[in-house]
Scaffold this motif. Structure first.
Motif, PDB file in Angstrom:
ATOM      1  N   ASP A  57      -2.929  -6.620  50.839  1.00 27.69           N
ATOM      2  CA  ASP A  57      -1.829  -6.180  51.695  1.00 27.69           C
ATOM      3  C   ASP A  57      -1.619  -7.255  52.752  1.00 27.69           C
ATOM      4  O   ASP A  57      -2.589  -7.825  53.258  1.00 27.69           O
ATOM      5  N   SER A  58      -0.377  -7.520  53.082  1.00 28.88           N
ATOM      6  CA  SER A  58      -0.086  -8.522  54.108  1.00 28.88           C
ATOM      7  C   SER A  58      -0.309  -7.990  55.517  1.00 28.88           C
ATOM      8  O   SER A  58      -0.316  -8.762  56.478  1.00 28.88           O
ATOM      9  N   TYR A  59      -0.504  -6.672  55.639  1.00 30.02           N
ATOM     10  CA  TYR A  59      -0.688  -6.027  56.939  1.00 30.02           C
ATOM     11  C   TYR A  59      -2.172  -5.772  57.135  1.00 30.02           C
ATOM     12  O   TYR A  59      -2.765  -4.880  56.523  1.00 30.02           O
ATOM     13  N   ALA A  60      -2.794  -6.557  58.008  1.00 30.04           N
ATOM     14  CA  ALA A  60      -4.246  -6.515  58.179  1.00 30.04           C
ATOM     15  C   ALA A  60      -4.788  -5.137  58.545  1.00 30.04           C
ATOM     16  O   ALA A  60      -5.829  -4.719  58.018  1.00 30.04           O
ATOM     17  N   PRO A  61      -4.138  -4.369  59.450  1.00 35.57           N
ATOM     18  CA  PRO A  61      -4.679  -3.048  59.775  1.00 35.57           C
ATOM     19  C   PRO A  61      -4.784  -2.113  58.567  1.00 35.57           C
ATOM     20  O   PRO A  61      -5.697  -1.274  58.517  1.00 35.57           O
ATOM     21  N   ALA A  62      -3.877  -2.260  57.607  1.00 37.32           N
ATOM     22  CA  ALA A  62      -3.952  -1.423  56.403  1.00 37.32           C
ATOM     23  C   ALA A  62      -5.207  -1.756  55.604  1.00 37.32           C
ATOM     24  O   ALA A  62      -5.888  -0.860  55.085  1.00 37.32           O
ATOM     25  N   LEU A  63      -5.535  -3.036  55.515  1.00 36.93           N
ATOM     26  CA  LEU A  63      -6.755  -3.444  54.814  1.00 36.93           C
ATOM     27  C   LEU A  63      -8.000  -3.004  55.576  1.00 36.93           C
ATOM     28  O   LEU A  63      -9.006  -2.614  54.968  1.00 36.93           O
ATOM     29  N   ASP A  64      -7.928  -3.055  56.899  1.00 39.42           N
ATOM     30  CA  ASP A  64      -9.064  -2.602  57.705  1.00 39.42           C
ATOM     31  C   ASP A  64      -9.347  -1.122  57.445  1.00 39.42           C
ATOM     32  O   ASP A  64     -10.504  -0.700  57.367  1.00 39.42           O
ATOM     33  N   ARG A  65      -8.293  -0.336  57.319  1.00 38.81           N
ATOM     34  CA  ARG A  65      -8.461   1.088  57.050  1.00 38.81           C
ATOM     35  C   ARG A  65      -9.096   1.306  55.678  1.00 38.81           C
ATOM     36  O   ARG A  65      -9.999   2.138  55.526  1.00 38.81           O
ATOM     37  N   ILE A  66      -8.641   0.549  54.686  1.00 39.96           N
ATOM     38  CA  ILE A  66      -9.215   0.658  53.343  1.00 39.96           C
ATOM     39  C   ILE A  66     -10.700   0.302  53.384  1.00 39.96           C
ATOM     40  O   ILE A  66     -11.554   1.015  52.819  1.00 39.96           O
ATOM     41  N   ALA A  67     -11.030  -0.796  54.038  1.00 37.84           N
ATOM     42  CA  ALA A  67     -12.418  -1.248  54.095  1.00 37.84           C
ATOM     43  C   ALA A  67     -13.308  -0.224  54.784  1.00 37.84           C
ATOM     44  O   ALA A  67     -14.463  -0.005  54.377  1.00 37.84           O
ATOM     45  N   ALA A  68     -12.779   0.426  55.816  1.00 40.03           N
ATOM     46  CA  ALA A  68     -13.574   1.410  56.554  1.00 40.03           C
ATOM     47  C   ALA A  68     -13.767   2.693  55.761  1.00 40.03           C
ATOM     48  O   ALA A  68     -14.855   3.283  55.766  1.00 40.03           O
ATOM     49  N   ASP A  69     -12.719   3.128  55.064  1.00 42.21           N
ATOM     50  CA  ASP A  69     -12.776   4.415  54.371  1.00 42.21           C
ATOM     51  C   ASP A  69     -13.343   4.323  52.965  1.00 42.21           C
ATOM     52  O   ASP A  69     -13.869   5.306  52.436  1.00 42.21           O
ATOM     53  N   PHE A  70     -13.223   3.145  52.347  1.00 44.85           N
ATOM     54  CA  PHE A  70     -13.695   2.971  50.967  1.00 44.85           C
ATOM     55  C   PHE A  70     -14.547   1.707  50.882  1.00 44.85           C
ATOM     56  O   PHE A  70     -14.071   0.646  50.464  1.00 44.85           O
ATOM     57  N   PRO A  71     -15.805   1.786  51.267  1.00 48.92           N
ATOM     58  CA  PRO A  71     -16.661   0.585  51.311  1.00 48.92           C
ATOM     59  C   PRO A  71     -16.804  -0.124  49.972  1.00 48.92           C
ATOM     60  O   PRO A  71     -17.103  -1.321  49.935  1.00 48.92           O
ATOM     61  N   GLY A  72     -16.602   0.586  48.863  1.00 44.74           N
ATOM     62  CA  GLY A  72     -16.773  -0.035  47.553  1.00 44.74           C
ATOM     63  C   GLY A  72     -15.598  -0.874  47.090  1.00 44.74           C
ATOM     64  O   GLY A  72     -15.680  -1.563  46.069  1.00 44.74           O
ATOM     65  N   VAL A  73     -14.510  -0.839  47.836  1.00 48.50           N
ATOM     66  CA  VAL A  73     -13.309  -1.579  47.448  1.00 48.50           C
ATOM     67  C   VAL A  73     -13.468  -3.059  47.780  1.00 48.50           C
ATOM     68  O   VAL A  73     -14.019  -3.427  48.820  1.00 48.50           O
ATOM     69  N   ILE A  74     -12.968  -3.899  46.883  1.00 45.04           N
ATOM     70  CA  ILE A  74     -12.940  -5.344  47.136  1.00 45.04           C
ATOM     71  C   ILE A  74     -11.631  -5.676  47.842  1.00 45.04           C
ATOM     72  O   ILE A  74     -10.549  -5.327  47.357  1.00 45.04           O
ATOM     73  N   ILE A  75     -11.716  -6.298  48.976  1.00 48.67           N
ATOM     74  CA  ILE A  75     -10.514  -6.705  49.707  1.00 48.67           C
ATOM     75  C   ILE A  75     -10.046  -8.036  49.142  1.00 48.67           C
ATOM     76  O   ILE A  75     -10.776  -9.025  49.173  1.00 48.67           O
ATOM     77  N   GLY A  76      -8.842  -8.038  48.608  1.00 49.48           N
ATOM     78  CA  GLY A  76      -8.346  -9.208  47.897  1.00 49.48           C
ATOM     79  C   GLY A  76      -8.360 -10.475  48.701  1.00 49.48           C
ATOM     80  O   GLY A  76      -8.629 -11.559  48.179  1.00 49.48           O
ATOM     81  N   SER A  77      -8.072 -10.384  50.000  1.00 50.34           N
ATOM     82  CA  SER A  77      -8.015 -11.591  50.824  1.00 50.34           C
ATOM     83  C   SER A  77      -9.365 -12.295  50.910  1.00 50.34           C
ATOM     84  O   SER A  77      -9.442 -13.475  51.223  1.00 50.34           O
TER      85      SER A  77
END
Length: 374
Positions: A224-244
Motif C-alpha cells: 500500500d502506498s499509504y504507510a499508516p494502512a501498512l502499519d495497521r496491517i503489521a500490528a493486527d496481523f503479525p504473520g503478514v509480509i509487508i511488501g515494502s
C-alpha cells in the motif's frame, strides 16, 4: 451551486485521451450513458461529477469517490468507466439496480468538510432519485450520514443513522468467495493452505480480505502506498509480509500465486502483465484492466482473471439490502451466491472457449436485454 448536464464531446487528436462524454474510443462498445451531470459549488470548493450509465434494472446506485485527480479529464474518464461497471455488477449480482457512480475532485484530507458534503448531498438530491450514492475511496459512513441530511438517496450510512454501515467487509467476503472458486477451477481444490496471495491495497476491503485469507491458511503479502494502512496491517496481523520490506511498493512482480488488486484500477497493462508471476488475478479494485484486450494478454500467459465487477459485488448487495429493507440473512445469502456465479462463468468459458470477461458480460447483457423487452 451550478449544475451542467450532458456535457458535449470535445474534439481532440486521436493520440490523446478524449475529454468529452460521447463517442469515447477508450470505453467499451455500447457504453453510452443516460446522463452525466457536473456540479460546482464555489462556496465550499465542491467539484463533482455524477454519471448515470443505466436505469433499466432500477435506480443507478454507486459510490462516491473523493480523490485528487490530476485533471477534470481524468475524473471524467474514471466516473464513466466506474458507472458502466456498476451496471454490469448489478446485473450479474441479480439485484434490481442500475449503474451509476460519482466523483468529487480533490484531496479529501485537505478539502473535505461538512459544508462541502452537505452541498454534495443537495446535488445528489437534485437528481430526483435517478442516482443513489454510497461510499467509495475517500468517503465513509460518517460522510454519508452528513450527505443523508440533505437527501434520502444515500445508502451505507452508520447503523445509528439507520444504515448498514461500512460495506468493506461484505465486499471482501465476495472477493474471498470468488477467489476460492477460481482456485478450485485452476488447481482442482479450493484449499488456500500455502498459497501466496499478494494483496495490493490495505484499505477498507483489503484489510478484511487479509483477515479472511489468513484464516484460510494462505500466506499473504500486502502493499500500500499509504504507510499508516501498512502499519495497521503489521500490528493486527503479525504473520503478514509487508511488501515494502522485500519488493518496494510494487507487488505485481512478487513471487505470488494470486494477485488481489484492492486499491485503484488500471494496474494491469502490457507492461505489468509481462512482470506478473501469479496464476490468478482476483481482487476488489474496479476496472483492473487498463483496456479490455489486457485479458487476452493475461490468457496468453496462462493467467486467469476473475472479472472485477463480479468479484467485488458484495458491497453492492449489502447496500441494495439497505435500500430495499432486506434483513441480514437475505443479504448474506445473496452474497454467498457470488461463488456460484464465478463457478458458472468458468463453466461457460470452458464450454464455449471464451474468456471469463466475455462470459460475465454475456450474463449481464442478457439480464439487461430481458428487462428492456419487458
Amino acid at each position: 451551486m451550478s449544475v451542467v448536464a450532458d456535457r458535449p464531446a470535445v474534439a481532440t487528436p486521436t493520440d490523446q485521451l478524449p475529454t468529452g462524454v460521447f463517442d469515447r474510443p477508450d470505453l467499451p462498445h455500447g457504453s453510452g450513458h443516460e446522463r452525466v451531470v457536473f456540479c460546482q459549488d464555489r462556496d465550499t470548493g465542491l467539484r463533482a461529477i455524477v454519471a448515470v450509465h443505466s436505469t433499466t434494472l432500477g435506480p443507478a446506485l454507486g459510490g462516491t469517490r473523493f480523490y485528487p485527480y490530476a485533471s477534470e479529464q481524468d475524473a471524467l474518464t474514471d466516473v464513466l468507466r466506474l458507472s458502466r461497471g456498476m451496471t454490469y455488477k448489478a446485473a450479474v449480482a441479480g439485484v434490481d439496480l442500475g449503474g451509476g457512480k460519482a466523483v468529487i475532485i480533490g484531496d479529501p484530507n485537505a478539502i473535505k468538510t461538512p459544508t462541502l458534503l452537505s452541498a454534495y448531498g443537495r446535488f445528489v438530491d437534485s437528481l430526483g432519485g435517478s442516482y443513489v450514492t454510497a461510499g467509495d475511496v475517500g468517503t465513509n459512513s460518517d460522510d454519508l450520514d452528513i450527505i443523508a441530511e440533505e437527501t434520502a438517496h444515500v445508502v451505507g450510512k452508520n447503523t445509528t443513522a439507520g444504515g448498514t454501515g461500512d460495506s468493506g467487509p461484505q465486499t471482501a467476503l465476495g472477493v474471498f468467495l470468488s477467489l476460492r472458486a477460481a482456485v478450485e477451477s485452476v488447481w482442482g481444490s479450493d484449499d488456500l493452505t500455502g498459497k501466496r496471495v499478494g494483496v495490493e491495497g490495505a484499505g477498507k476491503v483489503g484489510y478484511n480480505l487479509v483477515a479472511l485469507l489468513l484464516d484460510a491458511g494462505a500466506e499473504v503479502i500486502v502493499s500500500d502506498s499509504y504507510a499508516p494502512a501498512l502499519d495497521r496491517i503489521a500490528a493486527d496481523f503479525p504473520g503478514v509480509i509487508i511488501g515494502s520490506d522485500i519488493i518496494g511498493a510494487d507487488i505485481i512482480g512478487a513471487d505470488i500465486d494470486i494477485y488481489a488488486p484492492c486499491a485503484m484500477g488500471a494496474t494491469l497493462d502490457a507492461s505489468s502483465v509481462a512482470r506478473l508471476r501469479a496464476s490468478i488475478v482476483c481482487g476488489a479494485a474496479n476496472n483492473q484492466l487498463l483496456t479490455p484486450d489486457v485479458e487476452e494478454m493475461l490468457a496468453d500467459r496462462g493467467i486467469v482473471w476473475v472479472p472485477d465487477y463480479v468479484a467485488n459485488a458484495g458491497g453492492l448487495i449489502q447496500v441494495e439490502g439497505e435500500l430495499r429493507g432486506r434483513n441480514s440473512a437475505e443479504v448474506m445469502a445473496t452474497i454467498g451466491k457470488i461463488r456460484d456465479t464465478v463457478a458458472g462463468i468458468f463453466a461457460i468459458g470452458r464450454a464455449e472457449g471464451i474468456l471469463l470477461g466475455a462470459a460475465a458480460d454475456r450474463l449481464a447483457e442478457d439480464r439487461i436485454a430481458a428487462a428492456q423487452q419487458r
